[in-house]
Design a protein around this motif. Structure first.
Motif, PDB file in Angstrom:
ATOM      1  N   GLU A  23     -34.615 -13.189 -24.846  1.00  0.00           N
ATOM      2  CA  GLU A  23     -34.203 -14.827 -24.391  1.00  0.00           C
ATOM      3  C   GLU A  23     -33.402 -14.177 -23.027  1.00  0.00           C
ATOM      4  OE1 GLU A  23     -32.057 -15.076 -28.093  1.00  0.00           O
ATOM      5  OE2 GLU A  23     -34.046 -15.369 -29.412  1.00  0.00           O
ATOM      6  N   THR A  24     -33.246 -13.110 -22.674  1.00  0.00           N
ATOM      7  CA  THR A  24     -31.789 -13.173 -21.969  1.00  0.00           C
ATOM      8  C   THR A  24     -32.042 -12.276 -20.576  1.00  0.00           C
ATOM      9  OG1 THR A  24     -31.313 -11.208 -22.222  1.00  0.00           O
ATOM     10  CG2 THR A  24     -29.986 -12.839 -23.826  1.00  0.00           C
ATOM     11  N   ILE A  25     -32.522 -11.838 -20.548  1.00  0.00           N
ATOM     12  CA  ILE A  25     -32.967 -11.072 -19.082  1.00  0.00           C
ATOM     13  C   ILE A  25     -33.382 -11.840 -17.771  1.00  0.00           C
ATOM     14  CG2 ILE A  25     -35.126 -10.478 -19.409  1.00  0.00           C
ATOM     15  CD1 ILE A  25     -34.874  -8.071 -18.597  1.00  0.00           C
ATOM     16  N   GLY A  26     -34.128 -12.836 -18.227  1.00  0.00           N
ATOM     17  CA  GLY A  26     -34.191 -13.663 -16.784  1.00  0.00           C
ATOM     18  C   GLY A  26     -35.482 -12.546 -14.950  1.00  0.00           C
ATOM     19  N   VAL A  27     -36.078 -11.912 -15.216  1.00  0.00           N
ATOM     20  CA  VAL A  27     -36.776 -10.973 -14.911  1.00  0.00           C
ATOM     21  C   VAL A  27     -38.185 -10.384 -15.628  1.00  0.00           C
ATOM     22  CG1 VAL A  27     -35.240 -10.610 -13.287  1.00  0.00           C
ATOM     23  CG2 VAL A  27     -35.732  -8.423 -14.743  1.00  0.00           C
ATOM     24  N   PRO A  57     -40.794  -0.432 -10.963  1.00  0.00           N
ATOM     25  CA  PRO A  57     -39.835   0.429 -10.331  1.00  0.00           C
ATOM     26  C   PRO A  57     -37.956   0.583 -10.243  1.00  0.00           C
ATOM     27  CG  PRO A  57     -39.721  -1.995  -9.300  1.00  0.00           C
ATOM     28  CD  PRO A  57     -41.024  -1.958 -10.189  1.00  0.00           C
ATOM     29  N   ASN A  58     -37.704  -0.183 -11.488  1.00  0.00           N
ATOM     30  CA  ASN A  58     -36.113  -0.023 -11.427  1.00  0.00           C
ATOM     31  C   ASN A  58     -36.367   0.252 -13.460  1.00  0.00           C
ATOM     32  OD1 ASN A  58     -35.594  -1.505  -9.555  1.00  0.00           O
ATOM     33  ND2 ASN A  58     -36.082  -3.001 -10.354  1.00  0.00           N
ATOM     34  N   LEU A  59     -35.654   0.885 -14.103  1.00  0.00           N
ATOM     35  CA  LEU A  59     -35.190   1.810 -15.198  1.00  0.00           C
ATOM     36  C   LEU A  59     -34.018   1.483 -15.710  1.00  0.00           C
ATOM     37  CD1 LEU A  59     -36.782   5.516 -14.181  1.00  0.00           C
ATOM     38  CD2 LEU A  59     -37.568   3.117 -14.941  1.00  0.00           C
ATOM     39  N   PHE A  60     -34.230   1.008 -16.692  1.00  0.00           N
ATOM     40  CA  PHE A  60     -33.203   0.973 -17.406  1.00  0.00           C
ATOM     41  C   PHE A  60     -32.789   1.895 -18.963  1.00  0.00           C
ATOM     42  CE2 PHE A  60     -30.266  -2.671 -20.115  1.00  0.00           C
ATOM     43  CZ  PHE A  60     -28.874  -1.888 -20.261  1.00  0.00           C
ATOM     44  N   PHE A  61     -32.593   2.364 -18.841  1.00  0.00           N
ATOM     45  CA  PHE A  61     -31.827   3.307 -20.288  1.00  0.00           C
ATOM     46  C   PHE A  61     -30.517   2.366 -20.856  1.00  0.00           C
ATOM     47  CE2 PHE A  61     -33.225   5.830 -16.771  1.00  0.00           C
ATOM     48  CZ  PHE A  61     -34.367   6.528 -17.567  1.00  0.00           C
ATOM     49  N   VAL A  62     -30.960   2.005 -22.325  1.00  0.00           N
ATOM     50  CA  VAL A  62     -30.064   1.970 -23.090  1.00  0.00           C
ATOM     51  C   VAL A  62     -29.893   1.884 -24.467  1.00  0.00           C
ATOM     52  CG1 VAL A  62     -31.948  -0.091 -24.022  1.00  0.00           C
ATOM     53  CG2 VAL A  62     -29.441  -0.530 -23.594  1.00  0.00           C
ATOM     54  N   HIS A  63     -29.252   2.354 -25.143  1.00  0.00           N
ATOM     55  CA  HIS A  63     -28.804   2.263 -26.792  1.00  0.00           C
ATOM     56  C   HIS A  63     -29.370   1.156 -27.706  1.00  0.00           C
ATOM     57  CE1 HIS A  63     -25.061   5.327 -25.963  1.00  0.00           C
ATOM     58  NE2 HIS A  63     -25.742   5.539 -25.376  1.00  0.00           N
ATOM     59  N   GLU A  64     -30.014   0.749 -28.557  1.00  0.00           N
ATOM     60  CA  GLU A  64     -30.496   0.947 -29.587  1.00  0.00           C
ATOM     61  C   GLU A  64     -29.160  -0.444 -29.911  1.00  0.00           C
ATOM     62  OE1 GLU A  64     -33.565   1.357 -32.584  1.00  0.00           O
ATOM     63  OE2 GLU A  64     -31.963   3.123 -32.723  1.00  0.00           O
ATOM     64  N   ASN A  72     -30.135 -14.403 -17.468  1.00  0.00           N
ATOM     65  CA  ASN A  72     -30.719 -13.858 -16.239  1.00  0.00           C
ATOM     66  C   ASN A  72     -29.856 -12.464 -15.613  1.00  0.00           C
ATOM     67  OD1 ASN A  72     -32.932 -16.204 -16.155  1.00  0.00           O
ATOM     68  ND2 ASN A  72     -30.718 -17.702 -15.043  1.00  0.00           N
ATOM     69  N   TRP A  73     -29.561 -11.609 -16.317  1.00  0.00           N
ATOM     70  CA  TRP A  73     -28.325 -10.414 -16.304  1.00  0.00           C
ATOM     71  C   TRP A  73     -29.837 -10.134 -15.330  1.00  0.00           C
ATOM     72  CZ3 TRP A  73     -30.514  -6.819 -18.466  1.00  0.00           C
ATOM     73  CH2 TRP A  73     -31.186  -6.221 -19.034  1.00  0.00           C
ATOM     74  N   GLY A  74     -30.819  -9.971 -15.377  1.00  0.00           N
ATOM     75  CA  GLY A  74     -31.956  -9.088 -14.296  1.00  0.00           C
ATOM     76  C   GLY A  74     -31.530  -8.737 -12.942  1.00  0.00           C
ATOM     77  N   VAL A  75     -31.684  -9.974 -13.023  1.00  0.00           N
ATOM     78  CA  VAL A  75     -31.418 -10.754 -11.292  1.00  0.00           C
ATOM     79  C   VAL A  75     -30.580  -9.727 -11.001  1.00  0.00           C
ATOM     80  CG1 VAL A  75     -31.045 -12.817  -9.988  1.00  0.00           C
ATOM     81  CG2 VAL A  75     -32.284 -12.774 -12.251  1.00  0.00           C
ATOM     82  N   ILE A  76     -29.679 -10.184 -11.614  1.00  0.00           N
ATOM     83  CA  ILE A  76     -27.777  -9.417 -10.881  1.00  0.00           C
ATOM     84  C   ILE A  76     -28.245  -8.214 -10.808  1.00  0.00           C
ATOM     85  CG2 ILE A  76     -25.319  -9.235 -11.287  1.00  0.00           C
ATOM     86  CD1 ILE A  76     -26.579 -12.333 -10.863  1.00  0.00           C
ATOM     87  N   ILE A  77     -28.310  -7.452 -11.028  1.00  0.00           N
ATOM     88  CA  ILE A  77     -28.912  -5.551 -11.619  1.00  0.00           C
ATOM     89  C   ILE A  77     -29.915  -5.522  -9.868  1.00  0.00           C
ATOM     90  CG2 ILE A  77     -29.420  -3.906 -13.207  1.00  0.00           C
ATOM     91  CD1 ILE A  77     -26.954  -4.419 -14.023  1.00  0.00           C
ATOM     92  N   GLU A  78     -31.374  -6.493 -10.729  1.00  0.00           N
ATOM     93  CA  GLU A  78     -32.084  -6.377  -9.804  1.00  0.00           C
ATOM     94  C   GLU A  78     -31.582  -6.018  -8.108  1.00  0.00           C
ATOM     95  OE1 GLU A  78     -35.886  -8.155 -10.299  1.00  0.00           O
ATOM     96  OE2 GLU A  78     -36.459  -7.164 -11.627  1.00  0.00           O
ATOM     97  N   ASN A  79     -31.275  -7.021  -7.943  1.00  0.00           N
ATOM     98  CA  ASN A  79     -30.307  -7.228  -6.218  1.00  0.00           C
ATOM     99  C   ASN A  79     -29.528  -6.225  -6.287  1.00  0.00           C
ATOM    100  OD1 ASN A  79     -31.615  -9.975  -5.691  1.00  0.00           O
ATOM    101  ND2 ASN A  79     -29.934 -10.568  -6.746  1.00  0.00           N
ATOM    102  N   LYS A  80     -28.816  -5.779  -6.706  1.00  0.00           N
ATOM    103  CA  LYS A  80     -28.182  -4.424  -6.587  1.00  0.00           C
ATOM    104  C   LYS A  80     -28.595  -3.126  -6.564  1.00  0.00           C
ATOM    105  CE  LYS A  80     -23.633  -2.535  -6.024  1.00  0.00           C
ATOM    106  NZ  LYS A  80     -23.317  -2.678  -4.536  1.00  0.00           N
ATOM    107  N   LEU A  81     -29.650  -3.252  -7.240  1.00  0.00           N
ATOM    108  CA  LEU A  81     -30.340  -1.945  -7.420  1.00  0.00           C
ATOM    109  C   LEU A  81     -31.333  -1.815  -5.618  1.00  0.00           C
ATOM    110  CD1 LEU A  81     -31.496  -1.491 -10.844  1.00  0.00           C
ATOM    111  CD2 LEU A  81     -30.261  -0.113 -10.030  1.00  0.00           C
ATOM    112  N   ARG A  82     -31.419  -2.685  -5.577  1.00  0.00           N
ATOM    113  CA  ARG A  82     -32.009  -2.713  -3.844  1.00  0.00           C
ATOM    114  C   ARG A  82     -31.333  -2.425  -2.723  1.00  0.00           C
ATOM    115  NH1 ARG A  82     -33.287  -8.273  -5.617  1.00  0.00           N
ATOM    116  NH2 ARG A  82     -35.431  -8.422  -6.612  1.00  0.00           N
ATOM    117  N   GLU A  83     -30.408  -1.870  -2.455  1.00  0.00           N
ATOM    118  CA  GLU A  83     -29.697  -1.327  -1.842  1.00  0.00           C
ATOM    119  C   GLU A  83     -29.759   0.419  -1.923  1.00  0.00           C
ATOM    120  OE1 GLU A  83     -25.419  -1.764  -2.985  1.00  0.00           O
ATOM    121  OE2 GLU A  83     -25.057  -3.874  -2.867  1.00  0.00           O
ATOM    122  N   PRO A  84     -30.129   0.260  -0.854  1.00  0.00           N
ATOM    123  CA  PRO A  84     -30.237   1.731  -0.849  1.00  0.00           C
ATOM    124  C   PRO A  84     -29.949   2.620  -0.940  1.00  0.00           C
ATOM    125  CG  PRO A  84     -31.112   0.927   1.350  1.00  0.00           C
ATOM    126  CD  PRO A  84     -30.439  -0.363   0.756  1.00  0.00           C
TER     127      PRO A  84
END
Length: 290
Positions: A23-27, A57-64, A72-84
């Motif tokens: 419901e929240t990830i947005g990607v 190509p992007n991983l998220f290890f998370v507790h349950e 749409n928090w996934g958009v923010i995270i993916e943008n940061k992960l693109r930085e080499p």
């Protein structure tokens, strides 16, 4: 695109976090579940297996026991992960890791945290050293409640499942490996667009102390201390804090059922403390050694 890896032992919690993410990830995403009810793998092994199965190509290890409160928090995270040079992103971490035994945390001066933490019947917003102008703060170590990383970086520095055979220290070791590479920087996400809640706190039992001591002695003692670039830490301040936090670690350890207390206490007494600090420590520890 995110591959979300969950080491699960409670089906109802897994159902809730899966629905919340949807419901929240947005990607685009997938959830890779490692059902650990029968496998009883270490969390390092479970996470590595989940990463090997991941297709994105992007991983998220998370507790349950986590829930997101923003969309749409996934958009923010993916943008940061693109930085080499982006390494691992989490929600709580420290800008310094001293040589002494500890988890990811030392003190509030170096801590960087931004999350909702459930405590009893209330939920507290924990925001430490967070600035409006900086949605991501560089750190060295990270807490494992949620860890984002590119799969290519994980491939270079997988979780150490040979050394870490339980459920502790995987986060400390993983974040230190990547910070020590000097190729990547780790971050705490401080963005108001990525709000996460964690429903439980860590367990600091004798197993945590055992694994922490093993990790330091077998892997990190010759490399630490470590700090983020640009942070001013004098040798005097470093030594003073080493003394302080080793003393705190030992006092807490002695209140558990850790089976090798005498060995650690002996090591502590031979540590090169200043005489003034050693006398102070011995007076505090008198009830354990008399």
């Amino acid at each position: 695109m995110l591959s979300i890896i969950i080491c699960s032992v409670l089906p109802e919690r897994l159902r809730k976090i899966s629905q919340n993410i949807d419901e929240t990830i947005g990607v685009e995403y997938e959830i890779v579940t490692i059902d650990n009810r029968e496998k009883c793998w270490s969390i390092a092994r479970a996470y590595n297996e989940g990463a090997r199965q991941a297709k994105y190509p992007n991983l998220f290890f998370v507790h349950e026991d986590v829930m997101f409160h923003s969309r749409n928090w996934g958009v923010i995270i993916e943008n940061k992960l693109r930085e080499p040079d982006c390494g691992v992103i989490g929600f709580a971490g420290s800008k310094v890791k001293l040589k002494c035994y500890s988890g990811w945390f030392h003190n509030n001066e170096w801590e960087c945290t931004f999350l909702y933490q459930k405590k009893g019947n209330k939920t507290k917003l924990e925001a430490c050293n967070v600035f409006l102008e900086c949605p991501f703060e560089e750190v060295v170590t990270l807490d494992g409640l949620g860890l984002f990383v590119r799969k290519e970086v994980w491939n270079l520095y997988p979780f150490d499942e040979k050394l870490l055979i339980g459920f502790h220290c995987y986060d400390l070791d993983f974040s230190l490996q990547i910070a020590a590479s000097k190729q990547y920087k780790n971050y705490v996400c401080c963005s108001h667009e990525v709000l996460v809640e964690h429903f439980s706190t860590g367990t600091y039992d004798q197993n945590w102390y055992r694994d922490t001591i093993r990790l330091h002695n077998l892997k990190w003692n010759k490399i630490l201390p470590m700090k983020v670039h640009g942070l001013n830490l004098s040798k005097k301040k470093e030594k003073k804090n080493e003394e302080k936090y080793l003393n705190i670690f030992l006092r807490c350890l002695l209140d558990t059922n850790y089976p090798e207390k005498r060995t650690v206490l002996k090591e502590f007494l031979f540590y090169p403390f200043s005489w003034k600090h050693l006398g102070h420590c011995i007076s505090n520890l008198y009830k354990y050694i008399k």
